[in-house]
Design an enzyme around this catalytic site. Structure first.
Site: not given
Ligand code: NAD
Length: 484
Positions: A151, A249, A283, A465
């Site tokens: 994405n 993630e 996301c 992160e």
């Protein structure tokens, strides 16, 4: 026809097997590249190159690694048009987005970590009772596998490659099959600025083969993954035998909670972006919108008005604000959610259809375009409300009480991000504290400071992160104890 190759030990290589796959530009439906499709042999060669390079890269003074990575960032900026063109052709996203977000952030990731890691110190504990001194030192982890999604290809890949390299690791990147180009192109820039051979490697090919081989590889010491929750589950299983450090993630189904006292115009502008930016393939998209009942009808009407103003068209046209979805297959997957919503009894307040090719410019008539879609009258168990769609589809639901909306926001397997809109300072903080998510925005969205922790809870990820948190993942802390 453009060729996209592996990048192993500083050199572009085809697959040993000679296998390739076709890459289609989703906006035109045309094949634009032939991509090398790797196998375990390519993975082994890339890991061996990374392992070899690690001997010297991991021992370079931080200042020197940072200097090289700052030069890399500058070189990405100089080649920005090449990166933007590659990203736009691979994804179908608008040029305007790739040039403002994807590529500049790709360069900024290197600047951020190259700079930040120069100034980080470790801790020391003096124990007078025992007459001892303990101090911690950091060592890079070794070979890191980076498995990235389609994405925001360069942005999300460099979000991991930059701290990994800045901390002294060497990487093997596995980009998505949908978006092989910018990871490969970055190899050229690495060579141009003198990053040693083997520090950055790319193996192209299917996730189930290349990703799985990296997950199982005994010489890969850490693996960082961005992608779907179910893929994360598979990777975790594959990593078990070799006990790697993991950072995940994963997916999201993020609530966007709007109280009646929200600053309305600003909230609508930002909600349009949090719903449809990158065709909703983000996301962090605020795909479940909850609006306090007094504002509900007005909000739906005004968001529909704004959605009508989005300009769907050729991604290369600077005026385009909505491009193509990443593939025709993905568009059908997204459309299936809309069809299911209709069948379940929801109302399609706006959109809900593939874009009529007759309304599109000649070059992109074969593209995977879809209307921005707003769905109302949904129940929490409808698939459009419960599952991540990852397309230009949002739901809007009214709520009456703060406690109820918090409970509904949290009633999901995901926990990536949330947004709260209110003019009541205390309520904003209260709701933010009560939401199960790794990141909550109050009166904003996608406002990112790269020093802050980023990651999800529940099915949205493992670990954090960003800033010092990336350093924690990409290094091992060693405690040294001296008896004085
Ligand atoms: P995906 O999980 O299908 O693929 C991601 C990567 O994993 C690709 O490179 C793919 O080839 C690889 N892969 C697939 N199967 C594998 C396997 N068995 N072993 C190892 N690797 C494998 O995800 P996608 O469709 O590319 O991306 C969309 C998803 O990513 C969405 O769920 C989205 O929410 C998530 N995402 C999360 C974040 C975040 O920061 N949390 C950011 C962007 C995207």
């Amino acid at each position: 026809m453009k060729e996209v190759l592996h990048f192993i030990n500083g050199e572009y290589t085809a697959s040993h097997s000679g296998k390739t796959f076709d890459k289609v530009d989703p906006a035109t439906g045309q094949v634009i590249a032939r991509v090398a499709s790797g196998e375990v042999g390519e993975v082994n060669a890339a890991v061996a190159a990374a392992q070899h390079a690690f001997d010297s890269w991991g021992k370079l003074p931080q200042q020197e690694r940072s200097r090289l990575l700052m030069n890399l960032a500058a070189a990405i900026d100089r080649r920005a048009d090449d990166f933007i063109a590659a990203e736009v052709a691979d994804t179908g996203k608008p040029w305007s987005l790739a040039s403002h977000l994807d590529i500049p952030r790709g360069a900024a990731n290197f600047v951020q970590f190259a700079e930040h890691f120069k100034y980080i110190a470790t801790e020391c504990w003096e124990n007078l009772g025992q007459n001892a001194l303990n101090y911690a030192i950091r060592r890079p982890t070794g070979v890191v596998a980076v498995i990235s999604p389609w994405n925001l290809p360069l942005l999300l890949m460099t979000w991991k490659v930059a701290p990994a390299l800045a901390a002294g690791n060497c990487v093997v990147v596995k980009p998505s099959r949908e978006t092989p180009s910018t990871a490969s192109l970055l190899g050229e820039v690495m060579n141009e600025v003198g990053i040693p051979k083997g520090v950055y490697n790319v193996v192209q090919g299917p996730g189930t083969l290349i990703g799985a081989a990296l997950s199982r590889h005994p010489d890969v010491h850490a693996l960082t993954f961005t992608g779907e929750t179910t893929t994360g589950q598979t990777i975790m299983g594959d990593c078990a035998q070799t006990l790697k450090k993991l950072s995940f993630e994963l997916g999201g189904k993020n609530p966007n909670i709007i109280f009646a006292d929200a600053p309305l115009e600003e909230c609508l502008d930002v909600t349009l972006r949090s719903s449809f930016a990158n065709q909703g393939q983000v996301c962090l998209a605020g795909s479940r919108i909850y609006v306090e009942r007094p504002l509900y009808a007005t909000f739906v009407e005004k968001l529909v008005e704004r959605a009508k103003g989005l300009k769907i068209g050729d991604p290369m046209d600077p005026a385009t604000t909505m491009g193509s979805l990443v593939s025709h297959g993905h568009r059908e997957r997204v459309m299936a959610f809309v069809d299911a919503a209709r069948a379940e009894g929801a109302t399609i307040a706006y959109g809900g259809e593939r874009v009529d090719p007759a309304s599109l410019p000649e070059r992109v008539k074969g593209g995977a375009f879809m209307q921005p879609t707003i769905i109302t009258d949904v129940q929490e168990h409808y698939s459009c409300q419960a599952q991540e769609i990852f397309g230009p589809v949002v739901t809007i639901t009214p709520f009456d009480r703060e406690e109820d909306v918090i409970a509904r926001a949290n009633a999901t397997e995901y926990g990536l991000s949330a947004t709260v809109w209110t003019s009541d300072l205390r309520r904003g903080h209260r709701v933010a504290a009560a939401i199960d998510a790794g990141l909550v925005w109050i009166n904003s969205w996608f406002l990112r400071d790269l020093r802050t922790p980023f990651g999800g809870v529940k099915g949205s990820g493992i670990g954090r992160e960003g800033g010092i948190y990336s350093l924690d993942f990409y290094t091992e802390l060693k405690n040294v104890c001296v008896q004085l």
